[in-house]
Design a protein around this motif. Structure first.
Motif, PDB file in Angstrom:
ATOM      1  N   LEU A  40       0.812  -1.219   0.000  1.00 41.20           N
ATOM      2  CA  LEU A  40       0.000   0.000   0.000  1.00 41.20           C
ATOM      3  C   LEU A  40       0.842   1.263   0.000  1.00 41.20           C
ATOM      4  CD1 LEU A  40      -2.770  -0.986   2.588  1.00 41.20           C
ATOM      5  CD2 LEU A  40      -2.790  -1.255   0.093  1.00 41.20           C
ATOM      6  N   ALA A  41       2.157   1.116   0.080  1.00 44.85           N
ATOM      7  CA  ALA A  41       3.026   2.298   0.154  1.00 44.85           C
ATOM      8  C   ALA A  41       3.213   2.952  -1.207  1.00 44.85           C
ATOM      9  CB  ALA A  41       4.383   1.916   0.733  1.00 44.85           C
ATOM     10  N   GLY A  42       3.162   2.160  -2.262  1.00 42.01           N
ATOM     11  CA  GLY A  42       3.371   2.701  -3.603  1.00 42.01           C
ATOM     12  C   GLY A  42       2.069   2.923  -4.342  1.00 42.01           C
ATOM     13  N   PRO A  43       2.164   3.312  -5.607  1.00 43.66           N
ATOM     14  CA  PRO A  43       0.951   3.509  -6.417  1.00 43.66           C
ATOM     15  C   PRO A  43       0.190   2.193  -6.582  1.00 43.66           C
ATOM     16  CG  PRO A  43       2.895   4.442  -7.485  1.00 43.66           C
ATOM     17  CD  PRO A  43       3.390   3.624  -6.349  1.00 43.66           C
ATOM     18  N   LEU A  44      -1.125   2.270  -6.532  1.00 47.62           N
ATOM     19  CA  LEU A  44      -1.953   1.096  -6.732  1.00 47.62           C
ATOM     20  C   LEU A  44      -2.452   1.044  -8.171  1.00 47.62           C
ATOM     21  CD1 LEU A  44      -4.100   1.056  -3.464  1.00 47.62           C
ATOM     22  CD2 LEU A  44      -2.072  -0.294  -3.990  1.00 47.62           C
TER      23      LEU A  44
END
Length: 273
Positions: A40-44
């Motif tokens: 969930l830390a990066g782009p989804l």
């Protein structure tokens, strides 16, 4: 069988409005998703979103136990893409998808036309309500439902019907959102924060009401396990690219943090061999 009427909000949302076509439900699964295997830390991506919804189905089906060669039924199957996943990945003898909404069943048959043609004995779709299932006594080894139980009008009737159609030793698995406590003001708080509770699409009910109903229906080992940590933060993170803070869809996470709402995996077993 009695004719169970759909509430207006359910009829509109899953009929003319076609919730499955809304981009936040990419892939047509229509659930909030299980995000524990997604960063969930990066782009989804859309692929991440689809996987989250598939993973929620896998979590439900895994909780049902071995399904190879078994007969299983999904209550509130929508487009039937979860039924297709179960058939492809879990090897049941037959999957029956049941939904109260005739427009959803038309979409399910179109969406799964190739699979229905290739496996006419392995997949079928039928119209029926959770409270009055057009299914045979003891017909199924597993009955499951993914994010539909918050719409059911009568939880006691649903649990009685689930107990009836399960064979002895059969398993019921339900994934949905309920209130963690019995505060009588809970429903009012949810309705003030979330449109789906305000307009009658979703019903606020304590999770203990569900487990108690399962026990009264004659099922054993009724348990409700919170999977909220794997659902709500990921759902909110996905929404954050499309909805600003303070808009009502973002209030699901707020309701969870305030302990007004949580997401549960509910299981029970029909006693016997």
């Amino acid at each position: 069988m009695e004719q169970v009427e759909m509430r207006a909000a359910v009829r509109e949302t899953y009929g003319p409005a076609d919730l499955s076509s809304v981009p936040v439900f990419a892939g047509g699964f229509i659930n909030f998703g299980s995000w524990r295997s997604i960063d969930l830390a990066g782009p989804l991506t859309v692929d991440d979103r689809i996987r989250s919804q598939q993973d929620l189905y896998r979590r439900v089906l895994d909780a049902a136990g071995p399904l190879t060669g078994r007969r299983i039924a999904e209550v509130g199957c929508g487009l039937g893409v979860g039924c297709a996943l179960a058939l492809r990945e879990y090897g049941p003898e037959r999957v029956t998808g049941m939904d109260i909404h005739p427009e959803q069943l038309e979409r399910a048959r179109r969406t799964n036309a190739e699979l229905l043609a290739a496996s006419p004995q392995g997949l079928r779709f039928v119209q029926g309500a959770a409270e009055d299932m057009p299914l045979g006594d003891g017909e199924f080894d597993c009955v499951y439902s993914v994010e539909a139980a918050q719409h059911f009008d009568d939880m006691a009737a649903f649990t009685r019907e689930a107990a009836r159609v399960l064979r002895p030793g059969g398993r019921l698995v339900v994934a949905s959102f309920f209130t963690p406590g019995t505060d009588p003001e809970n429903g009012a708080r949810l309705a003030s924060a979330l449109e789906t509770f305000a307009d009658g699409l979703d019903i606020a009910r304590p999770v203990t009401l569900v487990t108690d109903a399962l026990t009264r229906a004659g099922l054993t080992d009724a348990r409700a396990v919170s999977i909220g940590p794997d659902v709500w933060p990921g759902w909110d993170r996905w929404l954050s690219d499309q909805w600003a803070p303070g808009t009502w869809p973002r209030n699901f996470l707020t309701a969870y943090e305030r302990r007004d709402l949580d997401y549960y995996l509910v299981t029970a077993t029909r006693p016997g061999a």
